[in-house]
Design a protein around this motif. Structure first.
Motif, PDB file in Angstrom:
ATOM      1  N   ASN A  38       0.829  -1.212   0.000  1.00  0.00           N
ATOM      2  CA  ASN A  38       0.000   0.000   0.000  1.00  0.00           C
ATOM      3  C   ASN A  38       0.861   1.258   0.000  1.00  0.00           C
ATOM      4  N   ARG A  39       1.913   1.265   0.803  1.00  0.00           N
ATOM      5  CA  ARG A  39       2.795   2.421   0.901  1.00  0.00           C
ATOM      6  C   ARG A  39       3.486   2.713  -0.439  1.00  0.00           C
ATOM      7  N   GLU A  40       3.807   1.662  -1.191  1.00  0.00           N
ATOM      8  CA  GLU A  40       4.504   1.812  -2.475  1.00  0.00           C
ATOM      9  C   GLU A  40       3.544   1.863  -3.665  1.00  0.00           C
ATOM     10  N   ASN A  41       2.251   1.959  -3.406  1.00  0.00           N
ATOM     11  CA  ASN A  41       1.219   1.976  -4.457  1.00  0.00           C
ATOM     12  C   ASN A  41       1.279   0.729  -5.335  1.00  0.00           C
ATOM     13  N   LEU A  42       1.431  -0.415  -4.696  1.00  0.00           N
ATOM     14  CA  LEU A  42       1.452  -1.703  -5.375  1.00  0.00           C
ATOM     15  C   LEU A  42       0.251  -2.515  -4.911  1.00  0.00           C
ATOM     16  N   GLN A  43      -0.081  -3.530  -5.681  1.00  0.00           N
ATOM     17  CA  GLN A  43      -1.185  -4.404  -5.306  1.00  0.00           C
ATOM     18  C   GLN A  43      -0.620  -5.680  -4.692  1.00  0.00           C
ATOM     19  N   PHE A  44      -1.035  -5.977  -3.479  1.00  0.00           N
ATOM     20  CA  PHE A  44      -0.645  -7.185  -2.749  1.00  0.00           C
ATOM     21  C   PHE A  44      -1.523  -8.320  -3.268  1.00  0.00           C
ATOM     22  N   LEU A  45      -0.936  -9.280  -3.955  1.00  0.00           N
ATOM     23  CA  LEU A  45      -1.721 -10.328  -4.613  1.00  0.00           C
ATOM     24  C   LEU A  45      -2.064 -11.472  -3.661  1.00  0.00           C
ATOM     25  N   ASP A  46      -3.210 -12.047  -3.871  1.00  0.00           N
ATOM     26  CA  ASP A  46      -3.705 -13.234  -3.160  1.00  0.00           C
ATOM     27  C   ASP A  46      -3.932 -13.000  -1.669  1.00  0.00           C
ATOM     28  N   ASP A  47      -3.661 -11.798  -1.178  1.00  0.00           N
ATOM     29  CA  ASP A  47      -3.876 -11.433   0.224  1.00  0.00           C
ATOM     30  C   ASP A  47      -3.260 -12.451   1.185  1.00  0.00           C
ATOM     31  N   THR A  48      -2.077 -12.969   0.838  1.00  0.00           N
ATOM     32  CA  THR A  48      -1.451 -13.978   1.678  1.00  0.00           C
ATOM     33  C   THR A  48       0.061 -13.985   1.534  1.00  0.00           C
ATOM     34  N   VAL A  49       0.708 -14.604   2.490  1.00  0.00           N
ATOM     35  CA  VAL A  49       2.143 -14.864   2.450  1.00  0.00           C
ATOM     36  C   VAL A  49       2.341 -16.357   2.703  1.00  0.00           C
ATOM     37  N   ALA A  50       3.475 -16.892   2.262  1.00  0.00           N
ATOM     38  CA  ALA A  50       3.773 -18.311   2.466  1.00  0.00           C
ATOM     39  C   ALA A  50       5.097 -18.442   3.205  1.00  0.00           C
ATOM     40  N   ASN A  51       5.111 -19.250   4.234  1.00  0.00           N
ATOM     41  CA  ASN A  51       6.324 -19.486   5.000  1.00  0.00           C
ATOM     42  C   ASN A  51       7.252 -20.376   4.193  1.00  0.00           C
ATOM     43  N   ILE A  52       8.477 -19.889   3.933  1.00  0.00           N
ATOM     44  CA  ILE A  52       9.431 -20.682   3.151  1.00  0.00           C
ATOM     45  C   ILE A  52      10.697 -21.015   3.931  1.00  0.00           C
ATOM     46  N   GLY A  53      10.812 -20.507   5.163  1.00  0.00           N
ATOM     47  CA  GLY A  53      12.009 -20.802   5.940  1.00  0.00           C
ATOM     48  C   GLY A  53      11.787 -20.613   7.431  1.00  0.00           C
ATOM     49  N   LEU A  54      12.497 -21.403   8.216  1.00  0.00           N
ATOM     50  CA  LEU A  54      12.401 -21.339   9.670  1.00  0.00           C
ATOM     51  C   LEU A  54      13.763 -21.710  10.239  1.00  0.00           C
ATOM     52  N   ALA A  55      14.280 -20.862  11.132  1.00  0.00           N
ATOM     53  CA  ALA A  55      15.581 -21.131  11.745  1.00  0.00           C
ATOM     54  C   ALA A  55      15.647 -20.463  13.112  1.00  0.00           C
ATOM     55  N   LEU A  56      16.542 -20.934  13.948  1.00  0.00           N
ATOM     56  CA  LEU A  56      16.817 -20.280  15.224  1.00  0.00           C
ATOM     57  C   LEU A  56      17.868 -19.199  14.994  1.00  0.00           C
ATOM     58  N   ALA A  57      17.670 -18.053  15.632  1.00  0.00           N
ATOM     59  CA  ALA A  57      18.627 -16.949  15.511  1.00  0.00           C
ATOM     60  C   ALA A  57      18.619 -16.169  16.814  1.00  0.00           C
ATOM     61  N   ARG A  58      19.546 -15.235  16.932  1.00  0.00           N
ATOM     62  CA  ARG A  58      19.592 -14.376  18.111  1.00  0.00           C
ATOM     63  C   ARG A  58      19.139 -12.974  17.713  1.00  0.00           C
ATOM     64  N   ASP A  59      18.336 -12.361  18.595  1.00  0.00           N
ATOM     65  CA  ASP A  59      17.922 -10.987  18.339  1.00  0.00           C
ATOM     66  C   ASP A  59      18.984 -10.024  18.886  1.00  0.00           C
ATOM     67  N   LYS A  60      18.692  -8.724  18.866  1.00  0.00           N
ATOM     68  CA  LYS A  60      19.674  -7.720  19.293  1.00  0.00           C
ATOM     69  C   LYS A  60      20.064  -7.857  20.755  1.00  0.00           C
ATOM     70  N   THR A  61      19.171  -8.408  21.567  1.00  0.00           N
ATOM     71  CA  THR A  61      19.472  -8.573  22.989  1.00  0.00           C
ATOM     72  C   THR A  61      20.165  -9.899  23.284  1.00  0.00           C
ATOM     73  N   GLY A  62      20.349 -10.734  22.274  1.00  0.00           N
ATOM     74  CA  GLY A  62      21.023 -12.014  22.453  1.00  0.00           C
ATOM     75  C   GLY A  62      20.107 -13.185  22.746  1.00  0.00           C
ATOM     76  N   ARG A  63      18.789 -12.940  22.812  1.00  0.00           N
ATOM     77  CA  ARG A  63      17.836 -14.036  23.046  1.00  0.00           C
ATOM     78  C   ARG A  63      17.688 -14.882  21.792  1.00  0.00           C
ATOM     79  N   ARG A  64      17.482 -16.160  21.988  1.00  0.00           N
ATOM     80  CA  ARG A  64      17.204 -17.039  20.844  1.00  0.00           C
ATOM     81  C   ARG A  64      15.734 -16.893  20.468  1.00  0.00           C
ATOM     82  N   VAL A  65      15.500 -16.595  19.201  1.00  0.00           N
ATOM     83  CA  VAL A  65      14.145 -16.454  18.674  1.00  0.00           C
ATOM     84  C   VAL A  65      14.081 -17.173  17.334  1.00  0.00           C
ATOM     85  N   LEU A  66      12.874 -17.321  16.832  1.00  0.00           N
ATOM     86  CA  LEU A  66      12.704 -17.945  15.518  1.00  0.00           C
ATOM     87  C   LEU A  66      12.800 -16.884  14.426  1.00  0.00           C
ATOM     88  N   ARG A  67      13.568 -17.192  13.398  1.00  0.00           N
ATOM     89  CA  ARG A  67      13.632 -16.351  12.195  1.00  0.00           C
ATOM     90  C   ARG A  67      12.787 -17.060  11.144  1.00  0.00           C
TER      91      ARG A  67
END
Length: 105
Positions: A38-67
């Motif tokens: 919307n911000r870029e004046n584009l059309q978001f198709l299918d009104d959905t996203v698909a998960n294509i990856g999952l991994a463990l990572a650390r955030d800025k505070t050093g906690r382990r979170v899911l990426r």
């Protein structure tokens, strides 16, 4: 209660947490993809996203979170389907990449 029952209950609780957390992250990614388009004046198709990856990572505070990495489609003219990718680190957007598109004036 024996040990196997306790372990089974803990496993079910962990799976339930993961499922609800994944649904929440999916909703965050979908809303962010929509907002970016919307911000870029584009059309978001299918009104959905698909998960294509999952991994463990650390955030800025050093906690382990899911990426989580999500794929979405968008168009600038309605004639093409271009791809975008959105990466969530925990529940925060880490990066967004989109295929080059023609800027309509």
């Amino acid at each position: 209660m024996d040990t196997i029952s306790v372990l089974l209950l803990l496993l079910l609780a962990a799976l339930g947490w993961f499922w609800f957390d994944s649904l929440r992250a999916l909703e965050i990614a979908r809303n962010m993809g929509k907002n970016i388009c919307n911000r870029e004046n584009l059309q978001f198709l299918d009104d959905t996203v698909a998960n294509i990856g999952l991994a463990l990572a650390r955030d800025k505070t050093g906690r382990r979170v899911l990426r989580r990495t999500y794929h979405f489609l968008f168009t600038e003219t309605g004639n093409t389907r271009l791809e975008g990718q959105l990466v969530l680190l925990g529940d925060k957007v880490e990066s967004v990449t989109m295929e080059p598109y023609q800027i309509m004036s």
